[in-house]
Write a protein that holds these residues in place. Structure first.
Motif, PDB file in Angstrom:
ATOM      1  N   SER A   1      -0.520  13.874  -5.125  1.00  0.00           N
ATOM      2  CA  SER A   1      -1.365  13.621  -6.296  1.00  0.00           C
ATOM      3  C   SER A   1      -0.559  13.046  -7.450  1.00  0.00           C
ATOM      4  O   SER A   1      -1.085  12.255  -8.248  1.00  0.00           O
ATOM      5  CB  SER A   1      -2.055  14.915  -6.737  1.00  0.00           C
ATOM      6  OG  SER A   1      -1.101  15.918  -7.066  1.00  0.00           O
ATOM      7  N   LYS A   2       0.709  13.415  -7.556  1.00  0.00           N
ATOM      8  CA  LYS A   2       1.567  12.862  -8.608  1.00  0.00           C
ATOM      9  C   LYS A   2       1.823  11.384  -8.355  1.00  0.00           C
ATOM     10  O   LYS A   2       1.819  10.570  -9.295  1.00  0.00           O
ATOM     11  CB  LYS A   2       2.890  13.627  -8.673  1.00  0.00           C
ATOM     12  CG  LYS A   2       3.804  13.192  -9.812  1.00  0.00           C
ATOM     13  CD  LYS A   2       3.184  13.474 -11.170  1.00  0.00           C
ATOM     14  CE  LYS A   2       4.125  13.138 -12.307  1.00  0.00           C
ATOM     15  NZ  LYS A   2       3.499  13.376 -13.632  1.00  0.00           N
ATOM     16  N   LEU A   3       2.024  11.013  -7.100  1.00  0.00           N
ATOM     17  CA  LEU A   3       2.204   9.596  -6.766  1.00  0.00           C
ATOM     18  C   LEU A   3       0.945   8.807  -7.121  1.00  0.00           C
ATOM     19  O   LEU A   3       1.033   7.687  -7.638  1.00  0.00           O
ATOM     20  CB  LEU A   3       2.508   9.433  -5.276  1.00  0.00           C
ATOM     21  CG  LEU A   3       3.855   9.944  -4.778  1.00  0.00           C
ATOM     22  CD1 LEU A   3       3.958   9.716  -3.279  1.00  0.00           C
ATOM     23  CD2 LEU A   3       4.998   9.251  -5.492  1.00  0.00           C
ATOM     24  N   ASP A   4      -0.211   9.372  -6.832  1.00  0.00           N
ATOM     25  CA  ASP A   4      -1.459   8.682  -7.160  1.00  0.00           C
ATOM     26  C   ASP A   4      -1.585   8.484  -8.667  1.00  0.00           C
ATOM     27  O   ASP A   4      -2.015   7.421  -9.135  1.00  0.00           O
ATOM     28  CB  ASP A   4      -2.651   9.487  -6.639  1.00  0.00           C
ATOM     29  CG  ASP A   4      -2.677   9.568  -5.118  1.00  0.00           C
ATOM     30  OD1 ASP A   4      -1.895   8.849  -4.469  1.00  0.00           O
ATOM     31  OD2 ASP A   4      -3.475  10.361  -4.584  1.00  0.00           O
ATOM     32  N   GLU A   5      -1.202   9.487  -9.431  1.00  0.00           N
ATOM     33  CA  GLU A   5      -1.261   9.384 -10.894  1.00  0.00           C
ATOM     34  C   GLU A   5      -0.333   8.287 -11.402  1.00  0.00           C
ATOM     35  O   GLU A   5      -0.709   7.485 -12.272  1.00  0.00           O
ATOM     36  CB  GLU A   5      -0.865  10.726 -11.504  1.00  0.00           C
ATOM     37  CG  GLU A   5      -0.771  10.732 -13.021  1.00  0.00           C
ATOM     38  CD  GLU A   5      -0.138  12.010 -13.553  1.00  0.00           C
ATOM     39  OE1 GLU A   5       0.486  11.953 -14.636  1.00  0.00           O
ATOM     40  OE2 GLU A   5      -0.238  13.061 -12.875  1.00  0.00           O
ATOM     41  N   ILE A   6       0.881   8.229 -10.855  1.00  0.00           N
ATOM     42  CA  ILE A   6       1.840   7.198 -11.260  1.00  0.00           C
ATOM     43  C   ILE A   6       1.304   5.817 -10.916  1.00  0.00           C
ATOM     44  O   ILE A   6       1.411   4.870 -11.705  1.00  0.00           O
ATOM     45  CB  ILE A   6       3.201   7.448 -10.591  1.00  0.00           C
ATOM     46  CG1 ILE A   6       3.827   8.735 -11.156  1.00  0.00           C
ATOM     47  CG2 ILE A   6       4.141   6.260 -10.792  1.00  0.00           C
ATOM     48  CD1 ILE A   6       5.051   9.204 -10.388  1.00  0.00           C
ATOM     49  N   THR A   7       0.714   5.693  -9.735  1.00  0.00           N
ATOM     50  CA  THR A   7       0.164   4.401  -9.314  1.00  0.00           C
ATOM     51  C   THR A   7      -0.937   3.944 -10.270  1.00  0.00           C
ATOM     52  O   THR A   7      -0.995   2.764 -10.642  1.00  0.00           O
ATOM     53  CB  THR A   7      -0.389   4.504  -7.880  1.00  0.00           C
ATOM     54  OG1 THR A   7       0.668   4.895  -6.996  1.00  0.00           O
ATOM     55  CG2 THR A   7      -0.958   3.166  -7.420  1.00  0.00           C
ATOM     56  N   ARG A   8      -1.785   4.848 -10.683  1.00  0.00           N
ATOM     57  CA  ARG A   8      -2.858   4.482 -11.622  1.00  0.00           C
ATOM     58  C   ARG A   8      -2.280   4.007 -12.954  1.00  0.00           C
ATOM     59  O   ARG A   8      -2.810   3.082 -13.580  1.00  0.00           O
ATOM     60  CB  ARG A   8      -3.804   5.664 -11.812  1.00  0.00           C
ATOM     61  CG  ARG A   8      -4.627   5.985 -10.576  1.00  0.00           C
ATOM     62  CD  ARG A   8      -5.693   7.048 -10.832  1.00  0.00           C
ATOM     63  NE  ARG A   8      -6.469   7.289  -9.611  1.00  0.00           N
ATOM     64  CZ  ARG A   8      -6.197   8.252  -8.737  1.00  0.00           C
ATOM     65  NH1 ARG A   8      -5.190   9.079  -8.964  1.00  0.00           N
ATOM     66  NH2 ARG A   8      -6.934   8.404  -7.650  1.00  0.00           N
ATOM     67  N   ARG A   9      -1.178   4.616 -13.382  1.00  0.00           N
ATOM     68  CA  ARG A   9      -0.549   4.180 -14.625  1.00  0.00           C
ATOM     69  C   ARG A   9       0.066   2.794 -14.464  1.00  0.00           C
ATOM     70  O   ARG A   9       0.041   1.992 -15.407  1.00  0.00           O
ATOM     71  CB  ARG A   9       0.533   5.187 -15.046  1.00  0.00           C
ATOM     72  CG  ARG A   9      -0.024   6.518 -15.520  1.00  0.00           C
ATOM     73  CD  ARG A   9       0.928   7.222 -16.477  1.00  0.00           C
ATOM     74  NE  ARG A   9       2.246   7.436 -15.898  1.00  0.00           N
ATOM     75  CZ  ARG A   9       2.622   8.572 -15.313  1.00  0.00           C
ATOM     76  NH1 ARG A   9       1.779   9.580 -15.201  1.00  0.00           N
ATOM     77  NH2 ARG A   9       3.847   8.692 -14.835  1.00  0.00           N
ATOM     78  N   ILE A  10       0.591   2.490 -13.291  1.00  0.00           N
ATOM     79  CA  ILE A  10       1.172   1.162 -13.048  1.00  0.00           C
ATOM     80  C   ILE A  10       0.088   0.089 -13.075  1.00  0.00           C
ATOM     81  O   ILE A  10       0.294  -1.015 -13.586  1.00  0.00           O
ATOM     82  CB  ILE A  10       1.925   1.143 -11.701  1.00  0.00           C
ATOM     83  CG1 ILE A  10       3.171   2.037 -11.785  1.00  0.00           C
ATOM     84  CG2 ILE A  10       2.323  -0.284 -11.311  1.00  0.00           C
ATOM     85  CD1 ILE A  10       3.857   2.263 -10.459  1.00  0.00           C
ATOM     86  N   PHE A  11      -1.098   0.404 -12.563  1.00  0.00           N
ATOM     87  CA  PHE A  11      -2.199  -0.553 -12.528  1.00  0.00           C
ATOM     88  C   PHE A  11      -2.884  -0.726 -13.886  1.00  0.00           C
ATOM     89  O   PHE A  11      -3.516  -1.742 -14.124  1.00  0.00           O
ATOM     90  CB  PHE A  11      -3.248  -0.112 -11.507  1.00  0.00           C
ATOM     91  CG  PHE A  11      -3.033  -0.636 -10.122  1.00  0.00           C
ATOM     92  CD1 PHE A  11      -3.713  -1.756  -9.667  1.00  0.00           C
ATOM     93  CD2 PHE A  11      -2.144  -0.008  -9.265  1.00  0.00           C
ATOM     94  CE1 PHE A  11      -3.518  -2.236  -8.386  1.00  0.00           C
ATOM     95  CE2 PHE A  11      -1.934  -0.472  -7.978  1.00  0.00           C
ATOM     96  CZ  PHE A  11      -2.629  -1.592  -7.529  1.00  0.00           C
TER      97      PHE A  11
END
Length: 324
Positions: free
Chosen positions: A204-214
């Motif tokens: 879930s932390k990786l998903d959160e980081i990915t959303r911030r990158i996008f």
């Protein structure tokens, strides 16, 4: 407390720490195995002077080499962009050294107590040699973010027909990259922190980081399941990524001094107007002043992922380059 009891207490504490370390290592190893089973290589593994290089090759037509950014892998392009281009280009997506399924250019870079990593020039040399095994002549080279830096290094030292640069880090910037990169890239800090990250950081932390990158653009449906971001949580990849990024600035400075004289090939540059990860005011505008023939396309409302937020513009840039 007498000396004997102190020694016994110290030994017990040491064994507890060691036991915890062994537990973390075992958990990290098991997680890495699950990650690699879930996200196996999509292409072939080339042997380039003893270094494994993962290459995904799809399509027919002029060769288009594709180089992903930090924390990424070749799946960045197999998600959508290759499907848009493979009808008229032979797309060759590489994993960069230490990421995905490509090895390190020097085995010493894998050492836990180290901060050394591949320079952009070393990465470009490895990938150009890999391309030499499966292609001929000068390819078109596309790079995103850190992959754009490597694409620039390719063009400075190896044959390329032209560049498509998607939000690349190309110019020296002010300040650092934050404490997390500094910690993970350091010899003692990374040696301790990285196994714990591999073992304990939730998906879930990786998903959160990915959303911030996008941001501010949405993550496309299916992207999180496809990209295999968990591959970057492997200890080797965490070390490679942190050290490569944290040590980038001096290499950018060296490359920047060569742009005006050495980059004579056609260049298409696409950058989102609201990219906060690689700000266009720091990289795109100053680069175009050094290399005026760069065709710079600014994408309104787009963040750091133009290949997903504005794929039609990326395809159009590749087509322009192919006609140049």
């Amino acid at each position: 407390m007498d000396r004997r009891r102190m020694l016994i207490g110290s030994a017990a504490a040491g064994l507890a720490v060691a036991g915890g370390g062994l537990a973390v290592t075992a958990r990290a190893t098991a997680r890495e195995a699950r990650i690699e089973a879930a996200y196996p290589p999509e292409g072939d593994i080339l042997d380039v002077g003893g270094v494994p290089v993962h290459a995904v090759v799809r399509g027919t037509g002029p060769d288009l080499v594709m180089i992903h950014g930090a924390s990424g892998n070749a799946r960045e392009f197999t998600f959508d962009l290759i499907a848009r281009l493979s009808g008229r280009y032979r797309c060759i997506a590489f994993d960069r050294p230490g990421l995905g399924y490509t090895g390190r250019t020097d085995p010493t870079y894998d050492a836990a107590f180290s901060s050394a990593a591949e320079t952009p020039a070393e990465q470009a040399t490895l990938l150009a040699a890999a391309y030499g095994q499966i292609g001929e002549g000068a390819p078109l080279v596309l790079g995103h973010s850190f992959g754009g830096t490597v694409a620039l290094a390719w063009a400075l030292d190896h044959a390329a027909r032209g560049l498509v640069l998607l939000a690349p880090a190309a110019m020296r910037w002010q300040g650092g990259l934050g404490p997390l990169y500094a910690l993970n890239a350091s010899a003692p800090g990374g040696a301790l922190a990285i196994p714990m990250m591999t073992a304990l950081v939730p998906d879930s932390k990786l998903d959160e980081i990915t959303r911030r990158i996008f941001a501010p653009n949405p993550v496309p449906a299916g992207y999180l399941d496809h990209i295999g971001g968990q591959l970057t949580l492997r200890r080797r990849s965490l070390r490679a990524n942190a050290r490569q990024v944290n040590g980038l600035k001096p290499h950018i400075t060296h490359m920047q001094a060569r742009y005006a004289s050495d980059l004579t090939l056609p260049i298409e540059w696409l950058h989102g107007t609201v990219d906060t990860i690689v700000p266009p005011a720091v990289h795109a505008g100053p680069f175009q002043k050094l290399v005026p023939h760069t065709n710079l396309t600014m994408l309104d409302g787009v963040g750091h992922m133009p290949q997903h937020a504005a794929p039609e513009a990326v395809v159009a840039a590749v087509d322009r380059l192919a006609r140049a």
